[in-house]
Design an enzyme around this catalytic site. Structure first.
Site, short mmCIF file in Angstrom:
data_model
loop_
_atom_site.label_atom_id
_atom_site.label_comp_id
_atom_site.label_asym_id
_atom_site.label_seq_id
_atom_site.Cartn_x
_atom_site.Cartn_y
_atom_site.Cartn_z
N ASN A 68 97.06 104.40 -6.60
CA ASN A 68 97.45 104.82 -5.24
C ASN A 68 96.57 104.09 -4.24
O ASN A 68 95.48 103.64 -4.57
CB ASN A 68 97.24 106.33 -5.11
CG ASN A 68 97.63 106.86 -3.74
OD1 ASN A 68 98.66 106.45 -3.18
ND2 ASN A 68 96.82 107.75 -3.19
N GLY A 100 107.49 101.61 4.05
CA GLY A 100 107.45 100.68 2.93
C GLY A 100 106.85 99.32 3.24
O GLY A 100 107.14 98.34 2.54
N SER A 101 105.96 99.26 4.25
CA SER A 101 105.39 97.94 4.56
C SER A 101 104.50 97.45 3.41
O SER A 101 104.47 96.26 3.11
CB SER A 101 104.62 97.96 5.88
OG SER A 101 103.45 98.72 5.76
N ASN A 102 103.81 98.37 2.75
CA ASN A 102 103.01 97.95 1.59
C ASN A 102 103.91 97.51 0.45
O ASN A 102 103.65 96.49 -0.20
CB ASN A 102 102.09 99.09 1.12
CG ASN A 102 100.83 99.17 1.93
OD1 ASN A 102 99.91 98.36 1.77
ND2 ASN A 102 100.78 100.11 2.85
N LEU A 127 104.58 110.71 -0.80
CA LEU A 127 103.97 111.94 -0.29
C LEU A 127 104.06 113.15 -1.23
O LEU A 127 103.58 114.22 -0.90
CB LEU A 127 104.57 112.29 1.08
CG LEU A 127 104.24 111.26 2.17
CD1 LEU A 127 104.84 111.69 3.51
CD2 LEU A 127 102.74 111.05 2.31
N GLU A 168 95.29 97.01 4.10
CA GLU A 168 96.13 97.35 2.94
C GLU A 168 96.98 96.15 2.52
O GLU A 168 97.05 95.81 1.34
CB GLU A 168 97.04 98.54 3.27
CG GLU A 168 96.26 99.82 3.48
CD GLU A 168 97.14 101.03 3.75
OE1 GLU A 168 96.70 102.14 3.43
OE2 GLU A 168 98.25 100.88 4.29
N HIS A 173 94.86 104.81 -0.45
CA HIS A 173 94.60 105.86 0.55
C HIS A 173 93.99 105.21 1.78
O HIS A 173 93.08 104.37 1.66
CB HIS A 173 93.65 106.91 -0.05
CG HIS A 173 93.41 108.06 0.86
ND1 HIS A 173 94.34 109.06 1.04
CD2 HIS A 173 92.39 108.36 1.70
CE1 HIS A 173 93.89 109.93 1.93
NE2 HIS A 173 92.71 109.51 2.35
N ASP A 202 94.10 112.36 -4.34
CA ASP A 202 93.11 111.36 -3.90
C ASP A 202 91.80 111.44 -4.66
O ASP A 202 90.72 111.33 -4.08
CB ASP A 202 92.83 111.54 -2.39
CG ASP A 202 94.10 111.45 -1.57
OD1 ASP A 202 94.98 110.65 -1.93
OD2 ASP A 202 94.21 112.18 -0.57
C1 GRF Z 1 99.71 103.62 3.96
O1 GRF Z 1 98.83 103.68 5.04
C2 GRF Z 1 99.08 104.18 2.72
O2 GRF Z 1 97.70 104.08 2.70
C3 GRF Z 1 99.44 105.63 2.77
O3 GRF Z 1 100.72 105.65 3.34
C4 GRF Z 1 100.91 104.52 4.17
C5 GRF Z 1 102.21 103.88 3.79
O4 GRF Z 1 102.59 102.90 4.71
N1 GRF Z 1 99.28 106.25 1.48
P1 GRF Z 1 103.85 101.97 4.41
O5 GRF Z 1 105.04 102.87 4.15
O6 GRF Z 1 103.51 101.13 3.23
O7 GRF Z 1 104.03 101.16 5.66
#
Ligand code: GRF
Length: 193
Positions: A107, A21-23, A90, A179, A109, A150
């Site tokens: 999304n 969940g870093s994003n 996922l 990202e 990718h 995708d």
């Molecule tokens: C990211 O690299 C994103 O592109 C992919 O899954 C990863 C998720 O990373 N779809 P995080 O959980 O946000 O760290």
């Protein structure tokens, strides 16, 4: 009555994530996006602690109901969700969910689509494939979600170099940086449209 004029309601975003969940964290802390709900399919995933820390409600979903039941649409409706952001989620979305949010699901990718996308292309598999193919460039793709993996229209891409010394881990680090730099901003811009 206070006499104050009410502004337009802030767009309410749900982030769907399965992992660290870093994003999601970057999107939540970028003050410009109104994240109202975290949806997760993995008990114990890091994104659930991030939601708890930020005081954002989370919804842990289960496979049968997500794919063959009501797809959790009642909860999304109850939370007044307007827009869905996938950030490392996922599971493929069921068609009924995509239909309920036309043009309002995106999304990210971790490669330059249309290359290195599709079923099985997630996480380190993507970076391994990029390196084995001898690519000198990789990057990120932010795209609308349709019923294929995708596949939807690309909204934004950014690139980074793949050096000869890169490993899947070092490339993943570069991609995560891209990202984190771009996803919150692109989301904010889309929500302003
Ligand atoms: C990211 O690299 C994103 O592109 C992919 O899954 C990863 C998720 O990373 N779809 P995080 O959980 O946000 O760290």
């Amino acid at each position: 009555m206070s006499g104050k004029k009410k502004g337009p309601r802030q767009i309410r975003v749900a982030i769907f994530a399965s992992g660290a969940g870093s994003n999601a964290e970057k999107i939540i802390t970028s003050s410009r996006s109104g994240v109202a709900l975290i949806v997760c399919n993995k008990p114990g995933a890091g994104v659930l602690s991030i939601a708890a820390k930020a005081g954002i409600p989370s919804l842990l979903i289960e496979k049968e109901r997500f794919f063959n039941g009501d797809h959790y649409l009642p909860e999304l409706k109850e939370q007044q969700i307007d827009f869905i952001v996938l950030a490392g989620f996922l599971w493929k979305l069921p068609p009924a969910l995509i239909k309920a949010y036309p043009g309002r699901i995106i999304n990210i990718h971790p490669a330059l689509l249309p290359k290195f996308g599709g079923k099985g292309m997630y996480g380190h598999h993507v970076h391994e494939a990029v390196i084995s193919a001898g690519e000198t460039e990789s990057g990120i793709s932010i795209h609308y979600v349709d019923e294929l993996y995708d596949h939807g229209k690309i909204i934004f891409q950014a690139t980074c170099r793949v050096d000869k010394t890169d490993t899947p881990d070092s490339l993943a680090k570069k991609i995560h940086e891209l990202e984190h730099r771009h996803y919150p901003r692109v989301i904010a811009e889309l929500l302003q449209k």
